[in-house]
Design a protein around this motif. Structure first.
Motif, PDB file in Angstrom:
ATOM      1  N   GLU A   1      51.692 -25.964 -16.285  1.00  0.00           N
ATOM      2  CA  GLU A   1      50.181 -25.530 -17.000  1.00  0.00           C
ATOM      3  C   GLU A   1      49.329 -24.813 -16.201  1.00  0.00           C
ATOM      4  O   GLU A   1      48.982 -25.344 -15.217  1.00  0.00           O
ATOM      5  N   PRO A   2      49.236 -23.489 -16.368  1.00  0.00           N
ATOM      6  CA  PRO A   2      48.262 -22.860 -15.386  1.00  0.00           C
ATOM      7  C   PRO A   2      46.594 -23.117 -15.854  1.00  0.00           C
ATOM      8  O   PRO A   2      46.523 -23.430 -16.978  1.00  0.00           O
ATOM      9  N   GLY A   3      45.898 -22.952 -14.638  1.00  0.00           N
ATOM     10  CA  GLY A   3      44.465 -23.302 -15.117  1.00  0.00           C
ATOM     11  C   GLY A   3      43.632 -22.113 -14.353  1.00  0.00           C
ATOM     12  O   GLY A   3      44.317 -21.582 -13.253  1.00  0.00           O
ATOM     13  N   THR A   4      42.583 -21.835 -14.696  1.00  0.00           N
ATOM     14  CA  THR A   4      41.719 -20.859 -13.832  1.00  0.00           C
ATOM     15  C   THR A   4      40.608 -21.692 -13.117  1.00  0.00           C
ATOM     16  O   THR A   4      40.038 -22.831 -13.505  1.00  0.00           O
ATOM     17  N   GLY A   5      39.948 -20.973 -12.036  1.00  0.00           N
ATOM     18  CA  GLY A   5      39.035 -21.587 -11.369  1.00  0.00           C
ATOM     19  C   GLY A   5      38.321 -20.361 -10.372  1.00  0.00           C
ATOM     20  O   GLY A   5      38.886 -19.466 -10.487  1.00  0.00           O
ATOM     21  N   PRO A   6      37.268 -21.015  -9.553  1.00  0.00           N
ATOM     22  CA  PRO A   6      36.575 -20.072  -8.881  1.00  0.00           C
ATOM     23  C   PRO A   6      37.367 -19.499  -7.457  1.00  0.00           C
ATOM     24  O   PRO A   6      37.768 -20.384  -6.952  1.00  0.00           O
ATOM     25  N   ALA A   7      36.720 -18.404  -7.068  1.00  0.00           N
ATOM     26  CA  ALA A   7      37.142 -17.877  -5.733  1.00  0.00           C
ATOM     27  C   ALA A   7      36.483 -18.805  -4.795  1.00  0.00           C
ATOM     28  O   ALA A   7      35.435 -19.249  -5.030  1.00  0.00           O
ATOM     29  N   ALA A   8      36.930 -18.583  -3.475  1.00  0.00           N
ATOM     30  CA  ALA A   8      35.879 -19.264  -2.348  1.00  0.00           C
ATOM     31  C   ALA A   8      35.623 -18.336  -1.213  1.00  0.00           C
ATOM     32  O   ALA A   8      36.376 -17.197  -1.072  1.00  0.00           O
TER      33      ALA A   8
END
Length: 398
Positions: A118-125
């Motif tokens: 299951e893919p999910g998205t999140g912020p860059a660092a």
């Protein structure tokens, strides 16, 4: 605050990747070219080749501060202990000078029982390295070996230019998750990275976790990749997957080596058999998760084959080692630059007694260091090592 200069991440600043895929925000390094990825239908390999083991940014600069915006993809295995964040290693003129990790990022949540992802998205660092010496220098940022990493922006407080490889030879290596770096502390401490540093060579690491399966498109990739020195570490994944019998294994090894030789007819080519792995020395695959120790925070592997099945041609590590030695001995009569190394010379019985495989399959950080040192001592030995400076005529150089 520094006055930042933003430099596009282009191929002349990246080593160890065979393709930079443009994305809406930046570039995604790949260790297999696009045409090879198009021939793959396996999720395991797709994830592994996008994890930038051995991939690094390399440039010359007088900058005292460097920032890298990156978008990692974290793997979350349901029910398993959490994985640590991937590490970024900074080198200055070849010497360690800093480390960082990237939090956030996208996710792949993996159910080990069903195999669903299951893919999910999140912020860059943003990774920051400051206090660098104010002089002209070569800076390397090694990307996490086990974490897919999209590169968004490179900023410095002084101009950047590509760095020359200074005529160093290129070593192209292919292997399993152990070569990929599973269990290593950081990207510069995988055993191939350690061996490359000791040998003074440029590394292109095609260690592909779970995916050293003699795939023809990997052989063709190696055929077409510029290299002076080549090695292939064969065996454990074929046993893990219970992928083929001895009848298919032998011609597949010949075919893999034949294809490499089409592009590198005289380059030193070293065939390495599996390191010691007690669960599969005499027991065929497949390999399965052993969930019995999860309560202690440990995920272990187990062999579920039957030793009696060797009579039917099933592969064990012992069978693979014997056959690889036989194949190399046969071919070396007409190929003096073909060499063999028993993987137990890198990690064997005594090593296992001292540094047992934590999950029964992969070495830990200390074992990676030992394997890197031993490989370098064997392969780059000045007089008779297969990768010694005069050990073979260079066929291609980058």
């Amino acid at each position: 605050m520094p006055s930042w200069i933003t430099t596009p991440v282009t191929a002349d600043l990246v080593r160890g990747a065979l393709d930079l895929e443009p994305t809406p925000q930046g570039v995604l390094p790949h260790r297999l070219p696009a045409w090879a990825r198009a021939r793959n239908a396996d999720t395991q390999l797709a994830v592994a080749e996008s994890q930038p083991s051995g991939v690094r940014l390399v440039f010359r600069t007088r900058a005292t501060a460097v920032e890298l915006d990156a978008l990692p993809t974290k793997r979350i295995h349901i029910g398993a202990p959490p994985r640590p964040d991937g590490r970024y290693d900074l080198l200055i003129d070849g010497h360690p000078a800093g480390r960082a990790t990237a939090t956030g990022g996208n996710t792949l949540t993996i159910d080990m029982n069903t195999g669903t992802v299951e893919p999910g998205t999140g912020p860059a660092a943003t990774l920051r390295f400051t206090g660098l010496p104010e002089r002209d220098k070569t800076v390397e940022i090694w990307l996490p070996h086990d974490e897919t990493t999209e590169l968004l922006a490179l900023r410095t407080d002084a101009p950047v230019e590509p760095a020359s490889a200074s005529g160093r030879r290129t070593w192209l290596h292919h292997g399993s998750s152990i070569s990929h770096g599973s269990g290593a502390e950081s990207p510069t401490t995988t055993w191939p990275a350690l061996a490359a540093a000791r040998g003074g060579v440029e590394l292109v690491n095609l260690g592909l976790g779970g995916s050293a399966l003699l795939d023809p498109f990997v052989a063709r990739t190696m055929r077409d990749t510029p290299a002076d020195l080549i090695s292939v570490k064969i065996g454990i994944n074929l046993v893990n997957a219970d992928l083929m019998r001895l009848r298919a294994f032998t011609p597949a090894v010949h075919g893999f080596l034949d294809t490499i030789r089409e592009g590198h007819p005289t380059a030193p080519l070293l065939v390495v058999s599996p390191i010691l792995c007690p669960i599969h020395e005499d027991t065929p695959g497949p390999t399965a998760y052993d969930f019995s120790r999860l309560g202690e925070g440990r995920l272990l592997f187990t062999a579920v084959g039957d030793p009696a099945e060797r009579a039917e041609g099933k592969l064990t590590l012992g069978v693979v080692r014997d056959e690889l030695e036989r194949v190399v001995t046969q071919r070396a009569a007409d190929d003096p630059n073909l060499h063999h190394l028993d993987g137990r010379d890198l990690y064997g019985e005594a090593d296992h007694a001292e540094l047992p495989l934590p999950d029964r399959l992969h070495p830990d950080a200390a074992a990676h260091r030992r394997m890197g040192e031993r490989f370098a001592a064997h392969a780059f030995a000045a007089e008779d090592g297969p990768f010694a400076e005069d050990g073979g005529r260079v066929t291609r150089r980058i």
